[in-house]
Structure formats: structure tokens, C-alpha cells
Design a protein around this motif. Structure first.
Motif, short mmCIF file in Angstrom:
data_model
loop_
_atom_site.label_atom_id
_atom_site.label_comp_id
_atom_site.label_asym_id
_atom_site.label_seq_id
_atom_site.Cartn_x
_atom_site.Cartn_y
_atom_site.Cartn_z
N VAL A 145 -142.77 -9.24 -72.00
CA VAL A 145 -141.46 -8.80 -72.48
C VAL A 145 -140.48 -8.55 -71.34
O VAL A 145 -139.30 -8.90 -71.44
CB VAL A 145 -141.60 -7.53 -73.34
N TYR B 67 -136.64 -0.96 -64.00
CA TYR B 67 -136.95 -0.90 -65.43
C TYR B 67 -137.64 0.42 -65.73
O TYR B 67 -138.11 1.13 -64.83
CB TYR B 67 -137.83 -2.07 -65.88
N THR C 16 -132.23 -11.66 -69.90
CA THR C 16 -131.14 -11.35 -70.84
C THR C 16 -130.11 -10.44 -70.20
O THR C 16 -128.90 -10.64 -70.35
CB THR C 16 -131.70 -10.70 -72.11
N ALA D 79 -134.34 -5.69 -80.31
CA ALA D 79 -133.67 -5.46 -79.03
C ALA D 79 -132.38 -4.69 -79.28
O ALA D 79 -131.71 -4.88 -80.31
CB ALA D 79 -133.36 -6.78 -78.33
N LEU E 204 -132.76 -13.06 -77.29
CA LEU E 204 -133.95 -12.36 -76.79
C LEU E 204 -134.93 -12.07 -77.92
O LEU E 204 -136.14 -12.27 -77.77
CB LEU E 204 -133.51 -11.06 -76.12
N ASN F 246 -133.00 -2.77 -74.28
CA ASN F 246 -134.44 -2.59 -74.38
C ASN F 246 -135.03 -3.47 -75.46
O ASN F 246 -134.32 -4.05 -76.29
CB ASN F 246 -134.80 -1.12 -74.62
N VAL F 247 -136.35 -3.56 -75.43
CA VAL F 247 -137.13 -4.13 -76.52
C VAL F 247 -138.09 -3.04 -76.96
O VAL F 247 -138.78 -2.43 -76.14
CB VAL F 247 -137.91 -5.38 -76.08
N LEU G 229 -128.69 -10.66 -77.09
CA LEU G 229 -129.78 -9.89 -77.70
C LEU G 229 -130.45 -10.70 -78.82
O LEU G 229 -131.67 -10.64 -78.98
CB LEU G 229 -129.25 -8.57 -78.25
N LEU H 17 -136.52 -9.91 -70.84
CA LEU H 17 -135.56 -8.81 -70.92
C LEU H 17 -134.66 -8.80 -69.70
O LEU H 17 -133.43 -8.64 -69.81
CB LEU H 17 -136.31 -7.49 -71.06
N ARG H 18 -135.24 -8.99 -68.52
CA ARG H 18 -134.44 -9.05 -67.30
C ARG H 18 -133.51 -10.26 -67.30
O ARG H 18 -132.36 -10.19 -66.85
CB ARG H 18 -135.36 -9.08 -66.08
#
Length: 539
Positions: free
Chosen positions: A512, A465, A519, A378, A370, A495-496, A367, A516-517
Motif C-alpha cells: 500500500v 509516513y 499518489t 482512500a 489509488l 491515507n489508505v 484518490l 500511496l506515495r
């Protein structure tokens, strides 16, 4: 101090960098999984350049990561211990029987194996208790401390147990006034089982039996472990021994019926070839090759001949042979009848201190990486009833940021992480939750219709998502993706979150969602390694 050399003379063909790199890794594990380069220099007696190159190699393999001035063990390192646990087959073969025994007795059950003059924990069937036993999978105890030690020692020939002991540390670790180790060995040999009466701890009692293979050799011991608040040694023996005998008989039946798989490891391209090209002198290829040999030997219930090890690692036979000779010298490999097998000592390479990792601890560094990429906060959350609960979070450094603390709970239906978590439920359970949940509006944009929400959750499940626009709070947008365990079950979401006025929803999807994916995939890779033989707590 973690010595680079061992009591046995070093073989002429041993690989020096593998010996030195292993010493650095053992020292870092002995320090609890965290240490500085200067501290490792003091602990191993190696040159600073050697320690730095060893750590650089481990970092490139994903086995350690930097944390400020320190280096910490990373979950991926557990693939070394996983290789032994896969090869010995005991958790996979006997774990279900141990779990049933724990359920019948409502007590913890541990499987232990002999490891030189000690006892190594390799599997735990736990029970939820306010007072629990603090052993860890991979941990080593002196045989004198019980948990099957007297049973294993009962089959040491003649005075062999004396020569195998390393000083008197085991006797010093047991409770004062305990029966001598020699007397306990005699009793265990006579009875065929052992009773630990507050031997290691004033609150700990255990009853233990050995498990034998089809040749009659002791393979492991099964320990029913209780606390004195629930049992005396006598009451645990009376309640546990009959069922323990039944479980051991069942385990021995499983071992007798087990057949080693005919498949061999798929030939691989050694990772060190690419790493050496990229890192040059900072990457110790021979150290990496030796660790690769350990993972290649993780074949269920069977050893490998030299040719298969060379094929599995992509190494020349001569190179694989030197690695095996070195690993045998270090005690990580044993050769018998032309086959090479891993020993329990492999678990010394960081497994015990990593075995207590939780999912938030696994996620936290990912995180943080990210947040450095997207420059927004995050988080990770899990489903608790009809709410989500934050279990990990890395805030961004902005004048205007979203202020949420760990433990915070929000209604799942109004959050991106909640929708991802609800979407991961079976359709029937998902619909039932929506029908009974309090779908109260939190802003003018909160969706509260069960029918609309079920359609939104179905889309989140298909798309992988969820994006929520100002439904939890005015001006707040968030996008979330699921985190799945080895069985592909959604166990958490990340999440962000950002202010809705800074970028559009479409820009959030474009800029984003991909990191995110990525991570989530990195967290899952670590979770799958750590969770291969352990139940990873989500909070």
C-alpha cells in the motif's frame, strides 16, 4: 460557437492541427472546463475524428482527463497560463506591494492588464469577506466594464478604440444608467485614475490607477475593489486613492529596477517524440509542439529569439518558426525586435475555470485511481486545531468497509493522517501542541503519552509516513503520507484505511505504501502547477 478561423487571414505557413487543436481547447474552456466530444464537434464545427485526436493529445500531455463520457480540464493545463504570468512578471514583481495595499485598506486589490479591447485579471490580493468579488485570475472583461478599461482606452490613439471593440457586449454588461464609455475615457485621461461606481454590479465600487514602466507605457492597472456595504464610491476614493498612489509609485520603482535574468531555458527533449511512438495516429504532434512552445516562452520579463525557442523545445528552427507564426495568428504570441513574447490571451486556455480549484478537487481523481489500485478506501484530511478533518474521500466497494463522511473530525494524535500532519510542524510547535492537547484514549492501544507521541512523530517525519494500528478504532489500520506545497510545507495528508485482519502491517507497508506515495507525488505535481500564482484552498 468557437470558430476555428479568425478575422485575420491565415498565414500560408500556419500549422493547421495547432489551430484546430487550440479551437477544441478553447471550446472546452468556454464550456466551463467540461464537455463531451459530440458537444465539442458542434461547438467547433470540426470533424469528430479531429476532436477525438485533439482530446487524446491533450490527455497524454496531462491537460485533460476523462470523466465518464465527458472530458474535463486538468490542473496541469495551468502551466500554459503560468507561462504567461511568469513571462509578464507582474505577479512576481508587484504581488507583494499589492498585498501590502490590500492589508492597509482591508480591501481586495486586483491587478489587470489590457488584452485587445478588454481587461484581463492577472493577480489578486484578497481579503476574507462574507461578501466577496467573484472575479477569477485569467478572466476577461470588456473594457467598457471598468477595472482599468477606461484608463487603457484613454491611450488608444484617435478612434482606435472604436475599431478594437467587438460589438456592444461591453456596454450591455454595465449597469443601466452608467456614464457612457466615451465620457469615462475622457475623465480617466484627465484625472489619471478611474472610479467605478456600481458600474459592473450594484454592489461593486472600485478605484483604479495605471502602472507605467520606465518608458511611460501603461503596463497594468491596480484596482482597489470594495463592496457598497462597506464603502460608497466617494468614501473608497477618499480612503483608497492616497494609498493607491503610494503603491503605484512603489510598483513603478520595482519595474524600473527589474532586470531580466540572463539565463535561457534548458534544452529539452520534446514530449511528443515519445508520445507519437506510443499513441501513433491518436497523438497530434504538431499540436503538442505548439503548446510546448507556449511553455518555453515562460521566461521572466523577457521574450525569446527564435533560436532560444528552438533550443528550449528541442525543435528544428523551421518547426519552431511555424509554431510561432501560428501562435501569433491565434493571438497568443507577439513578435517585437526579434523577440517572441506571450500575450494575456494565453490565459483563455482554461486558466479562469481552473483557478477556482481547491486541494480536495485536485486530489479527488488521484484518490479514485489509488482506490482502484489498492481496493481499499482512500482519504485526504487537513489539520484543524487538535483534530483532523476529512476534505476528500473515495470509499472502496467491499462488504466490510470503513464508513467516514466528508467533514468528519477525529483527534489528530490517534490517526495516521493526524500524525503525518503533526510531524510536518516545526518541532517546537509540535511539542507545544502535544502538551496542551486532550490525548484521551480511544481504544486500549491509543498512545497518550506526550513523550512517546513526540518520538513517534519524529519517526514519521524522518520516514515520510505514519502507520496506525487500531488506535482510533478496534480492527482499523491506516497508513498515511504528507502532501506538500511549493514551499515544502505539509498542507494535507492522504491515507489508505483497511481492516487490520485482512493483511499484516508489513504487507501494508509493502503493497500500500508505494502506490500511496506515488499518489501523493501526483497530487503535489498538480498542486504545484495550480499554486504557482494562486492560493489554493485546502477545503
Amino acid at each position: 460557437m468557437t470558430h476555428v478561423t479568425t478575422e485575420v487571414a491565415r498565414p500560408r505557413e500556419a500549422v493547421g492541427p495547432l489551430i484546430r487543436g487550440s479551437a477544441v481547447l478553447r471550446a472546452l474552456a468556454a464550456a466551463g472546463g467540461r464537455g463531451s466530444a459530440s458537444g465539442l464537434v458542434r461547438e467547433t464545427g470540426l470533424a469528430r475524428s479531429t476532436v477525438d485526436r485533439s482530446l487524446s493529445t491533450l490527455a497524454h500531455l496531462g491537460y485533460v482527463r476523462p470523466d465518464g463520457r465527458d472530458t474535463v480540464l486538468a490542473p496541469r493545463l495551468m502551466e500554459l497560463g503560468n507561462a504567461y504570468l511568469t513571462a509578464c512578471g507582474l505577479p512576481d514583481l508587484l504581488g507583494a506591494v499589492a498585498g501590502r495595499l490590500a492589508g492597509e485598506l482591508d480591501e481586495s486589490v486586483w491587478i489587470t492588464v489590457p488584452d485587445r479591447d478588454g481587461v484581463r485579471f492577472v493577480h489578486h490580493a484578497s481579503r476574507r469577506r462574507a461578501v466577496s468579488v467573484a472575479f477569477r485570475v485569467g478572466e476577461l472583461l470588456p473594457a467598457e466594464c471598468g477595472m482599468g478599461g477606461s484608463l487603457f482606452a484613454a491611450e488608444w490613439s484617435g478612434d482606435a478604440w472604436r475599431s478594437r471593440r467587438r460589438g456592444e457586449t461591453g456596454d450591455a454588461a454595465v449597469s443601466p444608467g452608467a456614464e457612457s464609455f466615451e465620457a469615462r475615457i475622457v475623465r480617466a485621461r484627465r484625472d489619471g485614475w478611474a472610479l467605478d461606481d456600481r458600474l459592473l454590479d450594484p454592489g461593486l465600487v472600485a478605484v483604479t490607477m495605471p502602472v507605467r514602466d520606465r518608458t511611460g507605457r501603461q503596463v497594468c492597472a491596480v484596482n482597489v475593489v470594495g463592496h457598497t456595504s462597506r464603502h460608497s464610491a466617494g468614501s473608497l476614493r477618499e480612503a483608497g486613492l492616497p494609498r493607491l498612489r503610494e503603491a503605484v509609485a512603489a510598483m513603478e520603482g520595482v519595474l524600473a529596477a527589474a532586470v531580466a535574468p540572463a539565463s535561457r531555458p534548458v534544452p529539452a527533449v520534446p514530449r511528443e517524440q515519445v508520445a507519437k511512438r506510443d499513441l501513433g495516429a491518436e497523438f497530434v504532434a504538431s499540436f503538442a509542439r505548439g503548446l510546448g512552445v507556449i511553455t518555453a516562452l515562460g521566461v521572466p520579463w523577457a521574450g525569446l529569439p527564435l533560436t532560444a525557442v528552438a533550443d528550449a523545445t528541442g525543435l528544428a528552427r523551421a518547426t519552431a518558426r511555424r509554431s510561432l507564426i501560428t501562435l501569433a495568428h491565434l493571438g497568443y504570441v507577439v513578435a517585437q525586435d526579434g523577440l517572441f513574447r506571450l500575450t494575456p490571451r494565453v490565459l483563455d486556455l482554461g486558466f479562469p475555470c481552473l483557478s477556482a480549484l481547491t486541494l480536495p478537487e485536485i486530489a479527488q481523481p488521484h484518490l479514485a485511481a489509488l482506490v482502484a489500485r489498492v481496493r481499499d478506501s482512500a482519504s485526504m484530511a487537513v489539520l484543524v486545531g487538535d483534530d483532523i478533518q476529512y476534505v476528500a474521500r473515495v470509499p472502496t466497494v467491499r462488504i466490510m468497509s470503513v464508513d467516514i463522511t466528508l467533514g468528519t473530525r477525529f483527534p489528530a494524535h490517534a490517526t495516521s493522517m493526524g500524525r503525518v500532519l503533526l510531524a510536518g510542524l516545526p518541532p517546537g510547535e509540535r511539542g507545544e501542541r502535544l502538551r496542551r492537547a486532550d490525548l484521551r484514549p480511544l481504544t486500549s492501544r491509543t498512545v497518550t503519552s506526550p513523550v512517546r507521541l513526540e518520538a513517534i512523530l519524529g519517526r514519521a517525519d524522518r520516514d515520510g509516513y505514519a502507520l496506525v494500528e487500531e488506535e482510533l478504532e478496534e480492527g482499523l489500520r491506516s497508513v498515511a503520507v504528507p502532501v506538500r506545497d511549493l514551499d515544502r510545507r505539509v498542507v494535507a495528508a492522504i491515507n489508505v484505511s483497511m481492516h487490520a485482519g485482512r493483511i499484516t502491517a508489513e504487507q501494508a507497508r509493502e503493497s500500500v505504501l508505494p502506490p500511496l506515495r506515488d499518489t501523493a507525488a501526483r497530487i503535489e505535481r498538480d498542486l504545484h502547477v495550480a499554486g504557482r500564482f494562486l492560493k489554493i484552498r485546502t477545503s
